[in-house]
Design an enzyme around this catalytic site. Structure first.
Site, PDB file in Angstrom:
ATOM      1  NE  ARG A 119      -3.992  -2.045   2.064  1.00 15.41           N
ATOM      2  CZ  ARG A 119      -3.907  -3.067   2.908  1.00 15.41           C
ATOM      3  NH1 ARG A 119      -2.990  -3.065   3.852  1.00 15.41           N
ATOM      4  NH2 ARG A 119      -4.750  -4.067   2.826  1.00 15.41           N
ATOM      5  CE  LYS A 141       0.200  13.934 -14.605  1.00 12.29           C
ATOM      6  NZ  LYS A 141      -0.091  14.424 -15.965  1.00 12.29           N
ATOM      7  CD  GLU A 183       8.105  16.126 -22.442  1.00  7.04           C
ATOM      8  OE1 GLU A 183       7.470  17.147 -22.101  1.00  7.04           O
ATOM      9  OE2 GLU A 183       7.542  15.046 -22.738  1.00  7.04           O
ATOM     10  CE  LYS A 225       6.238  17.433 -14.061  1.00  5.87           C
ATOM     11  NZ  LYS A 225       6.298  16.174 -14.770  1.00  5.87           N
ATOM     12  CD  GLU A 235      -3.011  16.503 -15.841  1.00  6.99           C
ATOM     13  OE1 GLU A 235      -1.883  16.042 -15.622  1.00  6.99           O
ATOM     14  OE2 GLU A 235      -3.667  16.293 -16.857  1.00  6.99           O
ATOM     15  NE  ARG A 239       1.417  17.058 -12.908  1.00  9.31           N
ATOM     16  CZ  ARG A 239       2.078  16.259 -12.096  1.00  9.31           C
ATOM     17  NH1 ARG A 239       1.800  16.271 -10.815  1.00  9.31           N
ATOM     18  NH2 ARG A 239       3.008  15.440 -12.550  1.00  9.31           N
ATOM     19  CG  ASN A 243      -0.580  16.647 -19.993  1.00  6.40           C
ATOM     20  OD1 ASN A 243       0.381  15.928 -19.807  1.00  6.40           O
ATOM     21  ND2 ASN A 243      -1.552  16.797 -19.100  1.00  6.40           N
ATOM     22  CG  HIS A 250      -0.049  10.375 -24.917  1.00  2.43           C
ATOM     23  ND1 HIS A 250      -0.688  10.799 -23.780  1.00  2.43           N
ATOM     24  CD2 HIS A 250       1.271  10.376 -24.610  1.00  2.43           C
ATOM     25  CE1 HIS A 250       0.200  11.046 -22.837  1.00  2.43           C
ATOM     26  NE2 HIS A 250       1.398  10.812 -23.319  1.00  2.43           N
ATOM     27  CG  HIS A 263       6.963  10.760 -24.220  1.00  5.64           C
ATOM     28  ND1 HIS A 263       5.590  10.594 -24.218  1.00  5.64           N
ATOM     29  CD2 HIS A 263       7.208  11.858 -23.451  1.00  5.64           C
ATOM     30  CE1 HIS A 263       5.039  11.541 -23.470  1.00  5.64           C
ATOM     31  NE2 HIS A 263       5.993  12.318 -22.994  1.00  5.64           N
TER      32      HIS A 263
HETATM   33  P1  NAD Z   1      13.527   5.534 -21.613  1.00  3.32           P
HETATM   34  O1  NAD Z   1      13.326   5.385 -20.185  1.00  3.32           O
HETATM   35  O2  NAD Z   1      13.061   4.447 -22.520  1.00  3.32           O
HETATM   36  O3  NAD Z   1      15.075   5.806 -21.882  1.00  3.32           O
HETATM   37  C1  NAD Z   1      15.513   5.989 -23.207  1.00  3.32           C
HETATM   38  C2  NAD Z   1      16.679   5.062 -23.556  1.00  3.32           C
HETATM   39  O4  NAD Z   1      17.876   5.578 -23.013  1.00  3.32           O
HETATM   40  C3  NAD Z   1      16.546   3.657 -23.030  1.00  3.32           C
HETATM   41  O5  NAD Z   1      17.067   2.754 -23.971  1.00  3.32           O
HETATM   42  C4  NAD Z   1      17.421   3.688 -21.785  1.00  3.32           C
HETATM   43  O6  NAD Z   1      17.888   2.415 -21.417  1.00  3.32           O
HETATM   44  C5  NAD Z   1      18.532   4.569 -22.243  1.00  3.32           C
HETATM   45  N1  NAD Z   1      19.277   5.286 -21.230  1.00  3.32           N
HETATM   46  C6  NAD Z   1      18.789   5.892 -20.142  1.00  3.32           C
HETATM   47  N2  NAD Z   1      19.737   6.587 -19.531  1.00  3.32           N
HETATM   48  C7  NAD Z   1      20.871   6.411 -20.233  1.00  3.32           C
HETATM   49  C8  NAD Z   1      22.193   6.894 -20.110  1.00  3.32           C
HETATM   50  N3  NAD Z   1      22.526   7.791 -19.169  1.00  3.32           N
HETATM   51  N4  NAD Z   1      23.109   6.493 -20.998  1.00  3.32           N
HETATM   52  C9  NAD Z   1      22.771   5.642 -22.011  1.00  3.32           C
HETATM   53  N5  NAD Z   1      21.526   5.176 -22.207  1.00  3.32           N
HETATM   54  C10 NAD Z   1      20.583   5.572 -21.318  1.00  3.32           C
HETATM   55  O7  NAD Z   1      12.824   6.870 -22.164  1.00  3.32           O
HETATM   56  P2  NAD Z   1      12.645   8.338 -21.553  1.00  3.32           P
HETATM   57  O8  NAD Z   1      12.571   9.221 -22.717  1.00  3.32           O
HETATM   58  O9  NAD Z   1      13.622   8.621 -20.493  1.00  3.32           O
HETATM   59  O10 NAD Z   1      11.221   8.278 -20.862  1.00  3.32           O
HETATM   60  C11 NAD Z   1      10.053   8.055 -21.612  1.00  3.32           C
HETATM   61  C12 NAD Z   1       8.977   7.600 -20.677  1.00  3.32           C
HETATM   62  O11 NAD Z   1       8.712   8.605 -19.711  1.00  3.32           O
HETATM   63  C13 NAD Z   1       7.651   7.315 -21.374  1.00  3.32           C
HETATM   64  O12 NAD Z   1       7.159   6.088 -20.894  1.00  3.32           O
HETATM   65  C14 NAD Z   1       6.748   8.448 -20.924  1.00  3.32           C
HETATM   66  O13 NAD Z   1       5.396   8.089 -20.874  1.00  3.32           O
HETATM   67  C15 NAD Z   1       7.305   8.742 -19.573  1.00  3.32           C
HETATM   68  N6  NAD Z   1       7.028  10.092 -19.098  1.00  3.32           N
HETATM   69  C16 NAD Z   1       6.485  10.225 -17.863  1.00  3.32           C
HETATM   70  C17 NAD Z   1       6.236  11.472 -17.355  1.00  3.32           C
HETATM   71  C18 NAD Z   1       5.724  11.619 -15.953  1.00  3.32           C
HETATM   72  O14 NAD Z   1       5.350  12.724 -15.554  1.00  3.32           O
HETATM   73  N7  NAD Z   1       5.722  10.573 -15.162  1.00  3.32           N
HETATM   74  C19 NAD Z   1       6.534  12.614 -18.095  1.00  3.32           C
HETATM   75  C20 NAD Z   1       7.094  12.446 -19.358  1.00  3.32           C
HETATM   76  C21 NAD Z   1       7.338  11.184 -19.850  1.00  3.32           C
HETATM   77  N1  GLY Z   2       4.376  15.309 -17.836  1.00  6.48           N
HETATM   78  C1  GLY Z   2       3.134  15.821 -17.430  1.00  6.48           C
HETATM   79  C2  GLY Z   2       2.987  15.968 -15.940  1.00  6.48           C
HETATM   80  O1  GLY Z   2       3.866  15.630 -15.184  1.00  6.48           O
HETATM   81  O2  GLY Z   2       1.978  16.399 -15.506  1.00  6.48           O
END
Ligand code: NAD
Ligand code: GLY
Length: 366
Positions: A119, A141, A183, A225, A235, A239, A243, A250, A263
């Site tokens: 939990r 998130k 971003e 942020k 949100e 917030r 997006n 998406h 992304h």
């Molecule tokens: P990811 O986590 O897939 O990382 C991208 C690639 O880089 C992967 O292959 C990873 O293994 C590699 N990598 C990571 N760090 C590295 C480093 N220092 N050196 C070499 N390789 C490295 O992608 P991302 O772009 O970091 O994240 C995308 C995800 O984040 C999506 O799922 C998206 O929905 C999510 N997201 C969430 C929020 C939120 O508010 N929670 C906001 C934006 C995006």
């Molecule tokens: N990336 C959108 C949020 O964190 O609200």
């Protein structure tokens, strides 16, 4: 080192930004509740950084390493369940702390596991992609994907701290750096015209991984942020401006299959579409489209929607977005550069016109 504070009463936490932070034990240790720690990472990031993190944790802790396969296609309920099973098998108690070491995929899924395990247990974000450093690690998130929609299963669960070691960006593939820059550009567009103007001139240095330019972009992005999240953690209102471009983005990610478009790449195209809609409403000057196109091009991001993606496909997928309320699509648009708003009155005809023109332009670019 710089620190940005996310101000959320008893859920407040620091975001530490600097070089060589992995090697600073004090930063991590100050945020661990008990002796138990589970580091969650993936097969790409763990070989690069997990030993440094372990060294910073010092002796006398019980550490479980959970190494996931790499990729958005693994951000699933099955992977989430795997993390929980490992925690149970290693008898982690409620005083354990999960540490997410990796990009947004690792961060989102680890945060969701932390939200659900017994939990809710504490977790720390150690983001290693630019996208995770400026966006996903801050704000709480957490989620996994479902074949019917991205990030559809998740929870709000704030980390205890975020540790951003900017050195980690030196091993990041160029395409991932560009995705993170999308971003960063978003923050300028939605709430800081002066930052946007800075990005227009700083982009070559950012792309060349100039340490001080990257640190400045990360700190300003995290501060923007943090202020939005502090005003609206769950949100309910403002917030949603974070997006910008995401509803279009998406739809692209879902249509192309998770992992095919990054992304940030999908968000870049989405932001351009949102700007065009804003221009169409007479809110933003038409020349801003060319300015954003040239900034995205300089960041080596795509400008066109995927070839073959019709307006009907977009509209269908956008209709399943989390921002649809009572059947009404809500979109983030720009009243001006640096000033976002959420609208609920975009008509199907308006979208068909916008997306039809975008599809035609993508076909001619092929
Ligand atoms: P990811 O986590 O897939 O990382 C991208 C690639 O880089 C992967 O292959 C990873 O293994 C590699 N990598 C990571 N760090 C590295 C480093 N220092 N050196 C070499 N390789 C490295 O992608 P991302 O772009 O970091 O994240 C995308 C995800 O984040 C999506 O799922 C998206 O929905 C999510 N997201 C969430 C929020 C939120 O508010 N929670 C906001 C934006 C995006
Ligand atoms: N990336 C959108 C949020 O964190 O609200």
């Amino acid at each position: 080192m710089h620190t940005v504070h996310v101000d959320l009463a008893e859920r407040s936490y620091p975001v530490y930004i600097g070089r060589d932070l992995f090697s600073d034990p004090q930063l991590l240790l100050g945020h661990l509740r008990g002796r138990e720690v589970a580091i969650v990472s993936n097969v790409t990031v763990a070989p690069l950084y997990v030993q440094r993190l372990r060294a910073a944790l010092g002796e006398g802790r019980r550490i479980t390493e959970i190494i996931l396969p790499d990729g958005e296609q693994h951000k699933t309920l099955a992977t989430f369940e795997h993390i929980l099973e490992r925690l149970l098998a290693d008898r982690h108690s409620r005083s354990t702390t999960l540490i997410a070491l990796g990009g947004g995929v690792v961060g989102d899924i680890t945060g969701f596991a932390a939200a659900c395990y017994q939990r809710g247990v504490e977790f720390i974000q150690v983001p290693t992609t630019l996208l995770a450093q400026v966006d996903s690690s801050v704000g709480g998130k957490t989620a996994v994907n479902h074949p019917l929609g991205k990030n559809m299963i998740g929870a709000f669960h704030q980390p205890r701290a975020v540790l951003i070691d900017t050195n980690s960006l030196h091993t990041l593939p160029a395409r991932e750096l560009s995705a993170g820059l999308a971003e960063v550009i978003k923050y300028g567009l939605i709430c800081d015209a002066e930052f946007y103007a800075w990005l227009l001139q700083a982009m070559p240095r950012l792309l060349a991984r100039d340490d001080s330019a990257l640190a400045e972009a990360i700190e300003r992005s995290c501060a923007l942020k943090a202020s939005v999240v502090a005003a609206d953690e769950r949100e309910g209102g403002v917030r949603a401006i974070l997006n910008l471009g995401h509803t279009f983005g998406h739809a692209i990610e879902t249509a192309q299959g998770y992992g095919s478009w990054l992304h940030g790449e999908a968000v870049a195209v989405g932001m351009l579409l949102a700007l065009r809609l804003s221009v169409g409403r007479g809110w933003v000057a038409a020349e801003e489209v060319a300015r954003l196109e040239s900034l995205l091009r300089a960041a080596q991001l795509p400008l066109d929607v995927p070839a073959g993606m019709s307006p009907a496909m977009f509209i269908d997928l956008m209709g399943r977005d989390k921002k649809v309320v009572d059947g009404q699509l809500r979109l983030v648009l720009l009243r001006a550069i640096g000033e976002a708003c959420v609208v609920a009155d975009v008509t199907t005809q308006e979208l068909e016109g916008l997306l039809g023109a975008a599809a035609a332009s993508a076909e001619s670019a092929c």
